[in-house]
Scaffold this motif. Sequence first.
Motif, PDB file in Angstrom:
ATOM      1  N   UNK A 124       6.030  12.306 -16.138  1.00 61.34           N
ATOM      2  CA  UNK A 124       5.798  11.264 -17.141  1.00 61.34           C
ATOM      3  C   UNK A 124       5.896   9.888 -16.481  1.00 61.34           C
ATOM      4  N   UNK A 125       6.082   9.914 -15.175  1.00 57.87           N
ATOM      5  CA  UNK A 125       6.021   8.663 -14.435  1.00 57.87           C
ATOM      6  C   UNK A 125       4.545   8.360 -14.228  1.00 57.87           C
ATOM      7  N   UNK A 126       4.147   7.114 -14.494  1.00 56.08           N
ATOM      8  CA  UNK A 126       2.744   6.752 -14.312  1.00 56.08           C
ATOM      9  C   UNK A 126       2.635   5.293 -13.886  1.00 56.08           C
ATOM     10  N   UNK A 127       2.197   5.087 -12.655  1.00 58.12           N
ATOM     11  CA  UNK A 127       2.125   3.692 -12.157  1.00 58.12           C
ATOM     12  C   UNK A 127       1.022   2.892 -12.829  1.00 58.12           C
ATOM     13  N   UNK A 128       0.112   3.594 -13.550  1.00 52.23           N
ATOM     14  CA  UNK A 128      -0.980   2.890 -14.235  1.00 52.23           C
ATOM     15  C   UNK A 128      -0.607   2.520 -15.670  1.00 52.23           C
ATOM     16  N   UNK A 129       0.686   2.577 -15.991  1.00 50.64           N
ATOM     17  CA  UNK A 129       1.158   2.361 -17.363  1.00 50.64           C
ATOM     18  C   UNK A 129       1.048   0.890 -17.819  1.00 50.64           C
ATOM     19  N   UNK A 182       5.914   7.038 -22.907  1.00 48.44           N
ATOM     20  CA  UNK A 182       5.285   8.327 -22.661  1.00 48.44           C
ATOM     21  C   UNK A 182       3.810   8.073 -22.355  1.00 48.44           C
ATOM     22  N   UNK A 183       3.389   8.366 -21.123  1.00 46.19           N
ATOM     23  CA  UNK A 183       1.998   8.055 -20.765  1.00 46.19           C
ATOM     24  C   UNK A 183       0.978   8.891 -21.543  1.00 46.19           C
ATOM     25  N   UNK A 184       1.435   9.934 -22.256  1.00 52.93           N
ATOM     26  CA  UNK A 184       0.479  10.745 -23.028  1.00 52.93           C
ATOM     27  C   UNK A 184       0.306  10.226 -24.446  1.00 52.93           C
ATOM     28  N   UNK A 200      -5.149   6.123 -16.509  1.00 46.74           N
ATOM     29  CA  UNK A 200      -5.297   7.357 -15.738  1.00 46.74           C
ATOM     30  C   UNK A 200      -5.043   7.074 -14.246  1.00 46.74           C
ATOM     31  N   UNK A 201      -3.971   7.669 -13.683  1.00 53.56           N
ATOM     32  CA  UNK A 201      -3.660   7.373 -12.273  1.00 53.56           C
ATOM     33  C   UNK A 201      -4.768   7.803 -11.309  1.00 53.56           C
ATOM     34  N   UNK A 202      -5.607   8.777 -11.729  1.00 57.07           N
ATOM     35  CA  UNK A 202      -6.738   9.169 -10.866  1.00 57.07           C
ATOM     36  C   UNK A 202      -7.721   8.018 -10.680  1.00 57.07           C
ATOM     37  N   UNK A 203      -7.707   7.081 -11.614  1.00 57.60           N
ATOM     38  CA  UNK A 203      -8.629   5.941 -11.511  1.00 57.60           C
ATOM     39  C   UNK A 203      -8.108   4.843 -10.584  1.00 57.60           C
ATOM     40  N   UNK A 204      -6.947   5.109  -9.953  1.00 54.14           N
ATOM     41  CA  UNK A 204      -6.464   4.179  -8.919  1.00 54.14           C
ATOM     42  C   UNK A 204      -6.924   4.731  -7.577  1.00 54.14           C
ATOM     43  N   UNK A 205      -7.861   4.043  -6.981  1.00 52.39           N
ATOM     44  CA  UNK A 205      -8.496   4.559  -5.754  1.00 52.39           C
ATOM     45  C   UNK A 205      -7.882   3.879  -4.528  1.00 52.39           C
ATOM     46  N   UNK A 216       0.829  -1.202   0.000  1.00 48.57           N
ATOM     47  CA  UNK A 216       0.000   0.000   0.000  1.00 48.57           C
ATOM     48  C   UNK A 216       0.869   1.259   0.000  1.00 48.57           C
ATOM     49  N   UNK A 217       1.899   1.259   0.841  1.00 48.87           N
ATOM     50  CA  UNK A 217       2.774   2.438   0.918  1.00 48.87           C
ATOM     51  C   UNK A 217       3.469   2.711  -0.408  1.00 48.87           C
ATOM     52  N   UNK A 218       3.961   1.658  -1.031  1.00 52.64           N
ATOM     53  CA  UNK A 218       4.661   1.875  -2.310  1.00 52.64           C
ATOM     54  C   UNK A 218       3.689   2.399  -3.370  1.00 52.64           C
ATOM     55  N   UNK A 219       2.494   1.822  -3.422  1.00 50.54           N
ATOM     56  CA  UNK A 219       1.508   2.282  -4.411  1.00 50.54           C
ATOM     57  C   UNK A 219       1.110   3.731  -4.127  1.00 50.54           C
ATOM     58  N   UNK A 220       0.964   4.088  -2.845  1.00 46.14           N
ATOM     59  CA  UNK A 220       0.613   5.488  -2.510  1.00 46.14           C
ATOM     60  C   UNK A 220       1.700   6.437  -3.004  1.00 46.14           C
ATOM     61  N   UNK A 221       2.953   6.060  -2.772  1.00 43.82           N
ATOM     62  CA  UNK A 221       4.052   6.944  -3.206  1.00 43.82           C
ATOM     63  C   UNK A 221       4.122   7.007  -4.724  1.00 43.82           C
ATOM     64  N   UNK A 222       3.867   5.876  -5.365  1.00 48.52           N
ATOM     65  CA  UNK A 222       3.910   5.844  -6.832  1.00 48.52           C
ATOM     66  C   UNK A 222       2.774   6.669  -7.420  1.00 48.52           C
ATOM     67  N   UNK A 223       1.609   6.643  -6.768  1.00 43.91           N
ATOM     68  CA  UNK A 223       0.488   7.449  -7.268  1.00 43.91           C
ATOM     69  C   UNK A 223       0.819   8.935  -7.109  1.00 43.91           C
ATOM     70  N   UNK A 224       1.370   9.288  -5.945  1.00 40.01           N
ATOM     71  CA  UNK A 224       1.734  10.699  -5.719  1.00 40.01           C
ATOM     72  C   UNK A 224       2.734  11.166  -6.786  1.00 40.01           C
TER      73      UNK A 224
END
Length: 322
Positions: A87-92, A239-241, A122-127, A71-79
């Motif tokens: 251009x870092x995106x954990x949802x890639x 490139x996440x875009x 979209x990283x916002x979709x990681x809840x 959980x901690x790693x995912x939280x930091x990766x989302x931030x």
Amino acid sequence: MSGTSYTYSQQLMGTTVSLKLFVENLTAVSAVFNAIEQLEDRLTVNRYHSEVMSINHAAGKQPVAVSKLVFDLISQAKAASLLPDSKFNLAIGPLVKLWKIGFNGHSIPEKDEIGRRLTLTNPHHIKLNRTNQTVYLAKAGMEIDLGAIAKGYIADIIKLLLAQYNIFQAIINCGGNVLTIGYSPITADKQWHIGLKRPFAEANNLLGIIHVEDKSVVTSGIYERYFISNDQLYHHILDPHTGYPLNNELHSVTIISNNSLTGDIYSTIFYGLGIRQGLSELKKKQNIGVIFVTRDKKIIIQSNQHFTFELTADDYQLISYS
Ligand code: AMP
Ligand code: MG
């Protein structure tokens, strides 16, 4: 200088992990390699089962409770994914799985398929729910990929583990990620000497030597994993875009920092920012130093007093900001 060193290596996390100690302590060594194996088991997305894969399998269905560590790693990766211009995106994950760069079966995907997968990143979709320690991927097909940062996170944990065995001088090397602990007992200047690789050359072909003490040295280089098709090079930092490999003037970015997770996150972020924006960002981030290696043979350094660099390649131009 007191001399004897003990080096141990194992194939883990898709690379050779090596640990160098200056005392003989086989209990500590096996604790380290066991811990890496267990952490890899939880974080990997290159096998069907892992804690992270249990989140991915439940995408669009339900939240999944995970360990505090994951959980901690995912939280930091989302931030890190939500930082401005990151251009870092954990949802890639869906794009990494599509390209398969560095794995069997890589190919250039159809444009439409890239477009379709972009909608799943979209990283916002990681809840995240901190109270329940759950992670929910809101759309079916979404996948978290921690490949850019897992090694750094693991290296930091290994440093803490070694401290439990009273080991305060060591060096851990996980492919492009090096974590130095304490000062070096085997060099005259007490600094660790870490090679900066020449892009696309043999591993022992260096551009220069980085001198550090008690620092992490993490490199993201496009020569680490790539394929060539029709004279075009496709590398593993996406490139996440656009959904295509990031296209800029850089061959590699090295981050020198206190902790290795920071180095791992910022090596990808700075690769994405490029030199101009990266250097201006570094004025605000005094806790890290950076080495950019460009396609046109320049080595651009902003040390922020975290390291010194000794150039050994005479075909490269060194540009240094202190
Ligand atoms: P690194 O070698 O640390 O630069 O990480 C590269 C790995 O991170 C790739 O092999 C992918 O698994 C993953 N990845 C690729 N592109 C991105 C990105 N834009 N953001 C986060 N992770 C990425
Ligand atoms: Mg990284």
